[in-house]
Design a protein around this motif. Structure first.
Motif, short mmCIF file in Angstrom:
data_model
loop_
_atom_site.label_atom_id
_atom_site.label_comp_id
_atom_site.label_asym_id
_atom_site.label_seq_id
_atom_site.Cartn_x
_atom_site.Cartn_y
_atom_site.Cartn_z
N GLY A 1 0.77 -1.23 0.00
CA GLY A 1 0.00 0.00 0.00
C GLY A 1 0.80 1.28 0.00
O GLY A 1 0.23 2.38 0.04
N HIS A 2 2.11 1.18 -0.04
CA HIS A 2 2.95 2.38 -0.06
C HIS A 2 3.05 2.93 -1.48
O HIS A 2 2.93 2.19 -2.46
N GLU A 3 3.29 4.23 -1.59
CA GLU A 3 3.54 4.86 -2.88
C GLU A 3 5.05 4.85 -3.10
O GLU A 3 5.78 5.54 -2.40
N VAL A 4 5.49 4.07 -4.08
CA VAL A 4 6.91 3.79 -4.25
C VAL A 4 7.41 4.34 -5.58
O VAL A 4 6.80 4.13 -6.64
N LYS A 5 8.55 5.03 -5.50
CA LYS A 5 9.27 5.49 -6.69
C LYS A 5 10.62 4.78 -6.71
O LYS A 5 11.29 4.69 -5.68
N VAL A 6 11.00 4.27 -7.88
CA VAL A 6 12.28 3.56 -8.00
C VAL A 6 13.14 4.22 -9.06
O VAL A 6 12.64 4.73 -10.06
N ALA A 7 14.45 4.18 -8.83
CA ALA A 7 15.38 4.79 -9.78
C ALA A 7 16.68 4.01 -9.78
O ALA A 7 17.05 3.35 -8.80
N ASN A 8 17.39 4.10 -10.90
CA ASN A 8 18.74 3.57 -10.98
C ASN A 8 19.64 4.64 -11.58
O ASN A 8 19.22 5.79 -11.77
N SER A 9 20.86 4.29 -11.90
CA SER A 9 21.81 5.28 -12.42
C SER A 9 21.69 5.48 -13.92
O SER A 9 22.31 6.38 -14.47
N ARG A 10 20.86 4.67 -14.59
CA ARG A 10 20.81 4.72 -16.05
C ARG A 10 19.54 5.33 -16.60
O ARG A 10 19.44 5.56 -17.81
N GLY A 11 18.56 5.58 -15.77
CA GLY A 11 17.33 6.21 -16.25
C GLY A 11 16.14 5.28 -16.18
O GLY A 11 16.28 4.05 -16.24
N PRO A 12 14.93 5.84 -16.05
CA PRO A 12 13.72 5.02 -15.85
C PRO A 12 13.40 4.08 -17.00
O PRO A 12 12.79 3.04 -16.80
N GLU A 13 13.85 4.44 -18.20
CA GLU A 13 13.56 3.58 -19.35
C GLU A 13 14.29 2.25 -19.29
O GLU A 13 13.95 1.30 -20.01
N THR A 14 15.30 2.14 -18.42
CA THR A 14 16.07 0.90 -18.31
C THR A 14 15.59 0.00 -17.18
O THR A 14 16.12 -1.09 -16.99
N ILE A 15 14.60 0.44 -16.41
CA ILE A 15 14.09 -0.35 -15.30
C ILE A 15 13.10 -1.39 -15.83
O ILE A 15 12.13 -1.03 -16.52
N PRO A 16 13.31 -2.68 -15.57
CA PRO A 16 12.44 -3.73 -16.10
C PRO A 16 10.98 -3.52 -15.69
O PRO A 16 10.69 -3.09 -14.57
N ALA A 17 10.08 -3.85 -16.59
CA ALA A 17 8.65 -3.63 -16.35
C ALA A 17 8.16 -4.40 -15.13
O ALA A 17 7.27 -3.93 -14.41
N GLU A 18 8.75 -5.57 -14.86
CA GLU A 18 8.26 -6.36 -13.73
C GLU A 18 8.52 -5.68 -12.38
O GLU A 18 7.84 -5.96 -11.41
N VAL A 19 9.51 -4.78 -12.35
CA VAL A 19 9.80 -4.08 -11.10
C VAL A 19 8.63 -3.18 -10.70
O VAL A 19 8.31 -3.03 -9.52
N THR A 20 7.98 -2.59 -11.68
CA THR A 20 6.88 -1.67 -11.40
C THR A 20 5.51 -2.26 -11.75
O THR A 20 4.51 -1.54 -11.73
N ALA A 21 5.47 -3.55 -12.02
CA ALA A 21 4.21 -4.16 -12.43
C ALA A 21 3.13 -4.06 -11.37
O ALA A 21 1.93 -4.01 -11.69
N SER A 22 3.53 -4.01 -10.09
CA SER A 22 2.53 -3.95 -9.02
C SER A 22 2.14 -2.52 -8.67
O SER A 22 1.36 -2.31 -7.75
N GLY A 23 2.70 -1.55 -9.40
CA GLY A 23 2.23 -0.19 -9.20
C GLY A 23 3.28 0.85 -8.88
O GLY A 23 2.99 2.05 -8.87
N GLY A 24 4.52 0.45 -8.60
CA GLY A 24 5.56 1.43 -8.34
C GLY A 24 5.88 2.22 -9.60
O GLY A 24 5.59 1.79 -10.72
#
Length: 248
Positions: A23-46
């Motif tokens: 139930g938390h509102e989660v933002k995720v980031a890496n050093s390469r940019g959001p377009e490189t973050i796998p879809a499964e990482v945010t599939a549950s809503g992050g």
């Protein structure tokens, strides 16, 4: 709760998925940019965002990157809201990081991390294998539920860390101050051995000063040699067996 996560490796990705599901509102980031973050990482809503957005308007920031890169993110951490709690999942492995003299001389890892980032941290989620973290979460009250140690100097910060650990499917265990968090570092009896709350209490108490680094390095040698001899079947259960054999 508004939570930012820096790093989407195995632990960071699981954190994003589990905390969003809680139930938390989660933002995720890496050093390469959001377009490189796998879809499964945010599939549950992050949400995948740029690093500077992950530290903006959050109540907690979880840093889940290699320890050697900790100093590089100081400019980002400096942008955190004053009241935001900073949580650290990192561990020191010299074969991977290169040598850090202060840590080789015995400085507690999370104390060093806090110095690099200019504010105290909460040490959490460092003492569990990524495979166990991804697959062994259970509901509160489940017999045999794995416990994860949480250390921090401020009681309120430690309580928050423990609550977030609970939200990821494990018992949050009060491991005391950062000065005592060497008891959950690599090579200690409590490190990556999948213990229950009662077992974890005993393991933390059993830790001996100066012993863990030797056992950490021994485990790496054993694991490397066995993987070289037979790379098949060397998954989470194998790593857990080595930890339980060498660290106590």
């Amino acid at each position: 709760m508004q939570i930012g996560i820096l790093g989407v490796g195995n632990v960071g990705a699981t954190l994003a998925q589990r905390l969003t599901a809680a139930g938390h509102e989660v933002k995720v980031a890496n050093s390469r940019g959001p377009e490189t973050i796998p879809a499964e990482v945010t599939a549950s809503g992050g949400r995948a965002v740029r690093a500077h957005d992950a530290v903006s308007d959050v109540e907690a920031l979880i840093v889940s990157i290699p320890l050697i890169r900790i100093p590089d993110i100081r400019p980002l951490v400096d942008q955190l809201p004053a009241g935001a709690v900073l949580l650290d999942t990192s561990n020191y492995y010299p074969f991977r990081e290169g040598r850090i003299p202060a840590l080789d001389e015995g400085q507690v890892e999370s104390v060093w991390v806090g110095e690099q980032l200019g504010r105290p941290v909460v040490k959490a989620w460092n003492a569990i294998l990524s495979g166990s973290f991804a697959t062994k979460h259970t509901a509160a009250g489940t017999p045999g539920r794995i416990a994860i140690p949480v250390a921090a100097d401020a009681e309120a910060d430690r309580a928050l860390g423990m609550a977030l650990v609970e939200d990821t499917g494990f018992d949050g265990f009060d491991a005391g101050s950062l000065a005592d968090s060497w008891r959950q570092q690599p090579g200690a009896p409590a490190y990556c051995t999948d213990l229950t709350r009662d077992e974890l209490s005993a393991a933390l108490a059993a830790a001996a000063p100066g012993r863990a680094p030797k056992r950490r390095d021994l485990a790496i040698t054993v694991i490397s040699e066995l993987i070289a001899d037979d790379p098949t079947g060397r998954g989470n259960d194998f790593l857990l067996s080595v930890a339980r054999l060498i660290y106590p």
